[in-house]
Design a protein around this motif. Structure first.
Motif, PDB file in Angstrom:
ATOM      1  N   LYS A  68       0.953   3.321   5.755  1.00  0.00           N
ATOM      2  CA  LYS A  68       1.920   2.489   5.725  1.00  0.00           C
ATOM      3  C   LYS A  68       1.814   1.309   6.598  1.00  0.00           C
ATOM      4  O   LYS A  68       2.608   0.313   6.788  1.00  0.00           O
ATOM      5  CB  LYS A  68       3.338   2.965   5.875  1.00  0.00           C
ATOM      6  CG  LYS A  68       3.926   3.663   4.567  1.00  0.00           C
ATOM      7  CD  LYS A  68       5.125   4.584   4.798  1.00  0.00           C
ATOM      8  CE  LYS A  68       5.561   5.427   3.626  1.00  0.00           C
ATOM      9  NZ  LYS A  68       6.765   6.041   4.021  1.00  0.00           N
ATOM     10  N   ALA A  69       0.842   1.541   7.544  1.00  0.00           N
ATOM     11  CA  ALA A  69       0.345   0.439   8.693  1.00  0.00           C
ATOM     12  C   ALA A  69      -0.095  -0.943   7.972  1.00  0.00           C
ATOM     13  O   ALA A  69      -0.766  -0.770   6.960  1.00  0.00           O
ATOM     14  CB  ALA A  69      -0.569   1.048   9.526  1.00  0.00           C
ATOM     15  N   LYS A  70       0.062  -2.063   8.541  1.00  0.00           N
ATOM     16  CA  LYS A  70      -0.194  -3.302   8.318  1.00  0.00           C
ATOM     17  C   LYS A  70      -1.697  -3.636   9.031  1.00  0.00           C
ATOM     18  O   LYS A  70      -1.774  -3.551  10.175  1.00  0.00           O
ATOM     19  CB  LYS A  70       0.792  -4.258   8.603  1.00  0.00           C
ATOM     20  CG  LYS A  70       0.312  -5.893   8.256  1.00  0.00           C
ATOM     21  CD  LYS A  70       1.206  -6.682   8.769  1.00  0.00           C
ATOM     22  CE  LYS A  70       0.960  -8.124   8.659  1.00  0.00           C
ATOM     23  NZ  LYS A  70       1.793  -9.164   9.048  1.00  0.00           N
ATOM     24  N   LYS A  71      -2.699  -3.747   8.220  1.00  0.00           N
ATOM     25  CA  LYS A  71      -3.946  -4.162   9.013  1.00  0.00           C
ATOM     26  C   LYS A  71      -3.859  -5.430   9.748  1.00  0.00           C
ATOM     27  O   LYS A  71      -3.493  -6.451   9.274  1.00  0.00           O
ATOM     28  CB  LYS A  71      -4.955  -3.964   7.684  1.00  0.00           C
ATOM     29  CG  LYS A  71      -6.436  -4.534   8.180  1.00  0.00           C
ATOM     30  CD  LYS A  71      -7.038  -3.066   8.672  1.00  0.00           C
ATOM     31  CE  LYS A  71      -8.524  -3.399   8.840  1.00  0.00           C
ATOM     32  NZ  LYS A  71      -8.807  -2.974  10.224  1.00  0.00           N
ATOM     33  N   SER A  72      -4.693  -5.488  10.825  1.00  0.00           N
ATOM     34  CA  SER A  72      -4.658  -6.861  11.463  1.00  0.00           C
ATOM     35  C   SER A  72      -6.154  -7.181  11.826  1.00  0.00           C
ATOM     36  O   SER A  72      -6.862  -6.147  11.462  1.00  0.00           O
ATOM     37  CB  SER A  72      -3.824  -6.672  12.805  1.00  0.00           C
ATOM     38  OG  SER A  72      -4.424  -5.534  13.714  1.00  0.00           O
ATOM     39  N   ASN A  73      -6.427  -8.093  12.388  1.00  0.00           N
ATOM     40  CA  ASN A  73      -7.710  -8.647  12.565  1.00  0.00           C
ATOM     41  C   ASN A  73      -8.381  -7.839  13.932  1.00  0.00           C
ATOM     42  O   ASN A  73      -9.669  -7.395  14.042  1.00  0.00           O
ATOM     43  CB  ASN A  73      -7.959 -10.122  13.167  1.00  0.00           C
ATOM     44  CG  ASN A  73      -7.502 -11.163  12.100  1.00  0.00           C
ATOM     45  OD1 ASN A  73      -7.838 -10.614  10.851  1.00  0.00           O
ATOM     46  ND2 ASN A  73      -7.127 -12.151  12.517  1.00  0.00           N
ATOM     47  N   SER A  74      -7.488  -7.254  14.601  1.00  0.00           N
ATOM     48  CA  SER A  74      -7.846  -6.478  15.676  1.00  0.00           C
ATOM     49  C   SER A  74      -7.990  -4.830  15.528  1.00  0.00           C
ATOM     50  O   SER A  74      -8.247  -3.884  16.369  1.00  0.00           O
ATOM     51  CB  SER A  74      -7.362  -6.861  17.021  1.00  0.00           C
ATOM     52  OG  SER A  74      -5.877  -6.446  16.876  1.00  0.00           O
ATOM     53  N   GLY A  75      -7.087  -4.381  14.364  1.00  0.00           N
ATOM     54  CA  GLY A  75      -6.995  -2.920  14.119  1.00  0.00           C
ATOM     55  C   GLY A  75      -5.827  -2.876  13.106  1.00  0.00           C
ATOM     56  O   GLY A  75      -5.873  -3.331  11.956  1.00  0.00           O
ATOM     57  N   TYR A  76      -4.609  -2.317  13.583  1.00  0.00           N
ATOM     58  CA  TYR A  76      -3.505  -2.378  12.665  1.00  0.00           C
ATOM     59  C   TYR A  76      -1.943  -2.380  13.615  1.00  0.00           C
ATOM     60  O   TYR A  76      -1.925  -2.065  14.788  1.00  0.00           O
ATOM     61  CB  TYR A  76      -3.335  -1.428  11.610  1.00  0.00           C
ATOM     62  CG  TYR A  76      -3.537   0.159  12.031  1.00  0.00           C
ATOM     63  CD1 TYR A  76      -2.503   0.816  12.311  1.00  0.00           C
ATOM     64  CD2 TYR A  76      -5.042   0.668  12.276  1.00  0.00           C
ATOM     65  CE1 TYR A  76      -2.735   2.340  12.876  1.00  0.00           C
ATOM     66  CE2 TYR A  76      -5.177   1.862  12.602  1.00  0.00           C
ATOM     67  CZ  TYR A  76      -4.048   2.788  13.171  1.00  0.00           C
ATOM     68  OH  TYR A  76      -4.206   4.149  13.548  1.00  0.00           O
ATOM     69  N   GLN A  77      -1.171  -2.565  12.911  1.00  0.00           N
ATOM     70  CA  GLN A  77       0.236  -2.460  13.510  1.00  0.00           C
ATOM     71  C   GLN A  77       1.022  -1.694  12.565  1.00  0.00           C
ATOM     72  O   GLN A  77       1.015  -1.614  11.211  1.00  0.00           O
ATOM     73  CB  GLN A  77       0.798  -3.670  13.584  1.00  0.00           C
ATOM     74  CG  GLN A  77       0.223  -4.603  14.482  1.00  0.00           C
ATOM     75  CD  GLN A  77       0.897  -6.214  14.403  1.00  0.00           C
ATOM     76  OE1 GLN A  77       1.497  -6.512  13.607  1.00  0.00           O
ATOM     77  NE2 GLN A  77       0.343  -6.907  15.453  1.00  0.00           N
ATOM     78  N   TYR A  78       2.008  -0.655  13.025  1.00  0.00           N
ATOM     79  CA  TYR A  78       3.117  -0.116  12.412  1.00  0.00           C
ATOM     80  C   TYR A  78       4.542  -0.229  13.121  1.00  0.00           C
ATOM     81  O   TYR A  78       4.592   0.155  14.301  1.00  0.00           O
ATOM     82  CB  TYR A  78       2.596   1.564  12.484  1.00  0.00           C
ATOM     83  CG  TYR A  78       3.481   2.624  11.775  1.00  0.00           C
ATOM     84  CD1 TYR A  78       3.213   2.698  10.424  1.00  0.00           C
ATOM     85  CD2 TYR A  78       4.662   3.148  12.284  1.00  0.00           C
ATOM     86  CE1 TYR A  78       4.093   3.257   9.761  1.00  0.00           C
ATOM     87  CE2 TYR A  78       5.380   3.657  11.770  1.00  0.00           C
ATOM     88  CZ  TYR A  78       5.257   4.074  10.174  1.00  0.00           C
ATOM     89  OH  TYR A  78       6.264   4.862   9.458  1.00  0.00           O
ATOM     90  N   TRP A  79       5.287  -0.601  12.296  1.00  0.00           N
ATOM     91  CA  TRP A  79       6.615  -0.954  12.720  1.00  0.00           C
ATOM     92  C   TRP A  79       7.462   0.224  12.218  1.00  0.00           C
ATOM     93  O   TRP A  79       7.758   0.759  11.452  1.00  0.00           O
ATOM     94  CB  TRP A  79       7.219  -2.026  11.930  1.00  0.00           C
ATOM     95  CG  TRP A  79       6.453  -3.329  12.018  1.00  0.00           C
ATOM     96  CD1 TRP A  79       5.447  -3.761  11.361  1.00  0.00           C
ATOM     97  CD2 TRP A  79       6.942  -4.109  12.992  1.00  0.00           C
ATOM     98  NE1 TRP A  79       4.852  -5.074  11.861  1.00  0.00           N
ATOM     99  CE2 TRP A  79       5.777  -5.235  12.842  1.00  0.00           C
ATOM    100  CE3 TRP A  79       7.631  -4.563  14.133  1.00  0.00           C
ATOM    101  CZ2 TRP A  79       5.896  -6.443  13.655  1.00  0.00           C
ATOM    102  CZ3 TRP A  79       7.700  -5.835  14.983  1.00  0.00           C
ATOM    103  CH2 TRP A  79       6.944  -6.422  14.616  1.00  0.00           C
TER     104      TRP A  79
END
Length: 146
Positions: free
Chosen positions: A48-59
């Motif tokens: 359920k994490a959001k992919k980012s340019n540097s890795g990912y983010q999880y809210w």
């Protein structure tokens, strides 16, 4: 003097009336949110994490659920940062879970390790990047006024 006292009293009553209306609006917003054990417990789930340019983010919590407060976990790959140093009106708080972080604040930089908190006052130029050879994992707590 009597007119001034009456005017002051009228202003105070008006202020308290408007405060009461605002409190009722906030209470209605809180009441409309259904807090249950299912949505109050949030176990990390990489799918359920959001992919980012540097890795990912999880809210873990976003402003829609917690009335403008946010809590997310960022994971940044070695040698990368989530974005360039920047400023915003909201204060922000980082808590390092794993890895080494390079923290920039108003022209100065320090490298920190796990179990370290980093505070960014409102309107301060700040940034965080991975200073190690493993993923950097940290929590971000912010009152998001957008």
């Amino acid at each position: 003097m009597k007119k001034l006292s009456q005017f002051t009293l009228a202003c105070a009553i008006s202020f308290l009336f408007h405060q009461s209306l605002n409190a009722q609006k906030i209470s209605k917003v809180q009441d409309s949110t259904k807090y249950t054990i299912e949505n109050c417990v949030n176990k990390f789930d990489l799918t359920k994490a959001k992919k980012s340019n540097s890795g990912y983010q999880y809210w873990f919590a976003d402003k829609k659920f917690t009335e403008e407060n946010t809590l997310k976990m960022s994971i940044v790959q070695p040698g990368k940062s989530t974005h360039a140093p920047h400023r915003h009106t909201e204060e922000e708080f980082f808590y390092i879970l794993e890895g080494k972080a390079s923290f920039y604040l108003n022209g100065k930089t320090v490298v920190v390790s796990p179990n370290t908190s980093l505070y960014c006052p409102p309107n301060s130029e700040h940034g965080i990047s991975n200073a190690g050879d493993q993923d950097l994992k940290y929590l971000v707590i912010k009152k998001d006024l957008k």
